[in-house]
Design an enzyme around this catalytic site. Structure first.
Site, PDB file in Angstrom:
ATOM      1  CD  GLU A   1      51.093   3.369  13.400  1.00  0.00           C
ATOM      2  OE1 GLU A   1      52.150   3.958  13.149  1.00  0.00           O
ATOM      3  OE2 GLU A   1      50.120   3.370  12.617  1.00  0.00           O
TER       4      GLU A   1
ATOM      5  CG  HIS B   1      52.643   7.827   4.807  1.00  0.00           C
ATOM      6  ND1 HIS B   1      51.379   8.374   4.861  1.00  0.00           N
ATOM      7  CD2 HIS B   1      53.087   7.811   6.088  1.00  0.00           C
ATOM      8  CE1 HIS B   1      51.081   8.662   6.113  1.00  0.00           C
ATOM      9  NE2 HIS B   1      52.109   8.348   6.879  1.00  0.00           N
TER      10      HIS B   1
HETATM   11  C1  HEM Z   1      49.179  14.614   8.443  1.00  0.00           C
HETATM   12  C2  HEM Z   1      49.199  13.299   8.359  1.00  0.00           C
HETATM   13  C3  HEM Z   1      50.471  12.458   8.344  1.00  0.00           C
HETATM   14  C4  HEM Z   1      51.761  12.797   8.099  1.00  0.00           C
HETATM   15  C5  HEM Z   1      52.330  14.187   7.761  1.00  0.00           C
HETATM   16  C6  HEM Z   1      52.556  11.601   8.221  1.00  0.00           C
HETATM   17  C7  HEM Z   1      53.914  11.513   8.031  1.00  0.00           C
HETATM   18  C8  HEM Z   1      54.673  10.370   8.198  1.00  0.00           C
HETATM   19  C9  HEM Z   1      56.107  10.282   8.010  1.00  0.00           C
HETATM   20  C10 HEM Z   1      57.001  11.422   7.550  1.00  0.00           C
HETATM   21  C11 HEM Z   1      56.474   9.015   8.292  1.00  0.00           C
HETATM   22  C12 HEM Z   1      57.898   8.460   8.266  1.00  0.00           C
HETATM   23  C13 HEM Z   1      58.123   7.779   6.922  1.00  0.00           C
HETATM   24  C14 HEM Z   1      59.489   7.178   6.815  1.00  0.00           C
HETATM   25  O1  HEM Z   1      60.350   7.385   7.667  1.00  0.00           O
HETATM   26  O2  HEM Z   1      59.689   6.448   5.833  1.00  0.00           O
HETATM   27  C15 HEM Z   1      55.292   8.280   8.658  1.00  0.00           C
HETATM   28  C16 HEM Z   1      55.260   6.951   9.020  1.00  0.00           C
HETATM   29  C17 HEM Z   1      54.121   6.238   9.243  1.00  0.00           C
HETATM   30  N1  HEM Z   1      52.821   6.711   9.197  1.00  0.00           N
HETATM   31 FE1  HEM Z   1      52.266   8.608   8.865  1.00  0.00          FE
HETATM   32  N2  HEM Z   1      51.704  10.551   8.542  1.00  0.00           N
HETATM   33  C18 HEM Z   1      50.428  11.038   8.629  1.00  0.00           C
HETATM   34  C19 HEM Z   1      49.291  10.324   8.917  1.00  0.00           C
HETATM   35  C20 HEM Z   1      49.243   8.971   9.148  1.00  0.00           C
HETATM   36  C21 HEM Z   1      48.044   8.231   9.420  1.00  0.00           C
HETATM   37  C22 HEM Z   1      46.626   8.815   9.507  1.00  0.00           C
HETATM   38  C23 HEM Z   1      48.394   6.945   9.576  1.00  0.00           C
HETATM   39  C24 HEM Z   1      47.394   5.853   9.848  1.00  0.00           C
HETATM   40  C25 HEM Z   1      47.663   4.643  10.075  1.00  0.00           C
HETATM   41  C26 HEM Z   1      49.844   6.856   9.426  1.00  0.00           C
HETATM   42  C27 HEM Z   1      50.613   5.710   9.529  1.00  0.00           C
HETATM   43  C28 HEM Z   1      51.977   5.647   9.459  1.00  0.00           C
HETATM   44  C29 HEM Z   1      52.767   4.447   9.697  1.00  0.00           C
HETATM   45  C30 HEM Z   1      52.232   3.076  10.027  1.00  0.00           C
HETATM   46  C31 HEM Z   1      54.109   4.821   9.559  1.00  0.00           C
HETATM   47  C32 HEM Z   1      55.324   3.911   9.736  1.00  0.00           C
HETATM   48  C33 HEM Z   1      55.738   3.322   8.405  1.00  0.00           C
HETATM   49  C34 HEM Z   1      56.943   2.412   8.563  1.00  0.00           C
HETATM   50  O3  HEM Z   1      57.007   1.623   9.507  1.00  0.00           O
HETATM   51  O4  HEM Z   1      57.837   2.492   7.702  1.00  0.00           O
HETATM   52  N3  HEM Z   1      50.317   8.122   9.163  1.00  0.00           N
HETATM   53  N4  HEM Z   1      54.203   9.125   8.581  1.00  0.00           N
END
Ligand code: HEM
Length: 180
Positions: A84, A149
């Site tokens: 994470e 997201h």
């Molecule tokens: C360019 C910026 C970002 C992109 C392209 C991105 C993309 C993604 C993608 C594709 C996933 C997987 C979603 C899934 O499998 O359902 C994910 C998961 C996640 N992202 Fe990001 N993210 C970005 C920034 C951030 C930031 C700044 C945070 C701050 C906390 C964050 C927190 C999370 C978390 C906590 C998950 C896991 C969610 C879960 O457990 O289902 N992301 N992100």
């Protein structure tokens, strides 16, 4: 004011003189953003979405691994916390690259509507994506937030792909135009 104008003109001339650098920048941005998405999916798959329970910091610090007590007493494994934390860190790097790609399009490809606006759209969506990332954590992985997201990430990637491919193709046209 005049000085700022002349500095901007100089930057513009430099960048225009080597459109290949913009092609490289947009390609690197595309690859890094794709890696951020893969790391996000991995984070989700190993159940680590809340392994950094706060945001923007992680356990009230920027680098939790400098505090072994934090990692030792967490209910999440070090791998989960790392996934994470690394997702956030790599997203920050991707963020800077997306800003560069967005601004670069206005300097380098001002006349190429597809490059300019696809890179700009990715740039506009960036703060929304960062906010959604934060909300993912603070709203306890609410399905609508996690889905948004993922959705916004896909739209950003699609726009970066468009900017990258079009700038590559246009670069050849530009060279052709320069020769003839
Ligand atoms: C360019 C910026 C970002 C992109 C392209 C991105 C993309 C993604 C993608 C594709 C996933 C997987 C979603 C899934 O499998 O359902 C994910 C998961 C996640 N992202 Fe990001 N993210 C970005 C920034 C951030 C930031 C700044 C945070 C701050 C906390 C964050 C927190 C999370 C978390 C906590 C998950 C896991 C969610 C879960 O457990 O289902 N992301 N992100």
């Amino acid at each position: 004011m005049i000085q700022v104008d002349s500095i901007l003109t100089r930057i513009q001339e430099r960048v225009r003189a080597s459109p290949a650098s913009y092609v490289h920048l947009s390609a690197i941005t595309l690859v890094v953003t794709f890696l951020v998405m893969l790391l996000g999916a991995y984070t989700s798959a190993i159940g680590a979405g809340l392994s950094c329970p706060d945001w923007p910091m992680c356990y009230g610090t920027w680098i939790p691994f400098l505090h072994p007590d934090i990692v030792a007493t967490s209910s999440y494994s070090p791998l989960q916390i790392f996934a994470e934390w690394a997702h956030r860190g790599l997203a920050m790097i991707a963020g800077f690259l997306i800003v560069g790609t967005g601004l670069g399009a206005w300097l380098c490809y001002r006349e190429t509507v597809i490059v300019k606006w696809s890179a700009t759209l990715a740039l506009i969506l960036l703060p929304i994506q960062v906010l959604l990332g934060g909300l993912t954590v603070t709203a306890n992985l609410q399905p609508i937030v996690v889905t948004s997201h993922l959705g916004v990430a896909m739209v950003i990637l699609l726009n970066l792909l468009t900017a990258s491919l079009t700038s590559y193709l246009r670069q050849d046209t530009g060279r052709y135009a320069q020769v003839h």
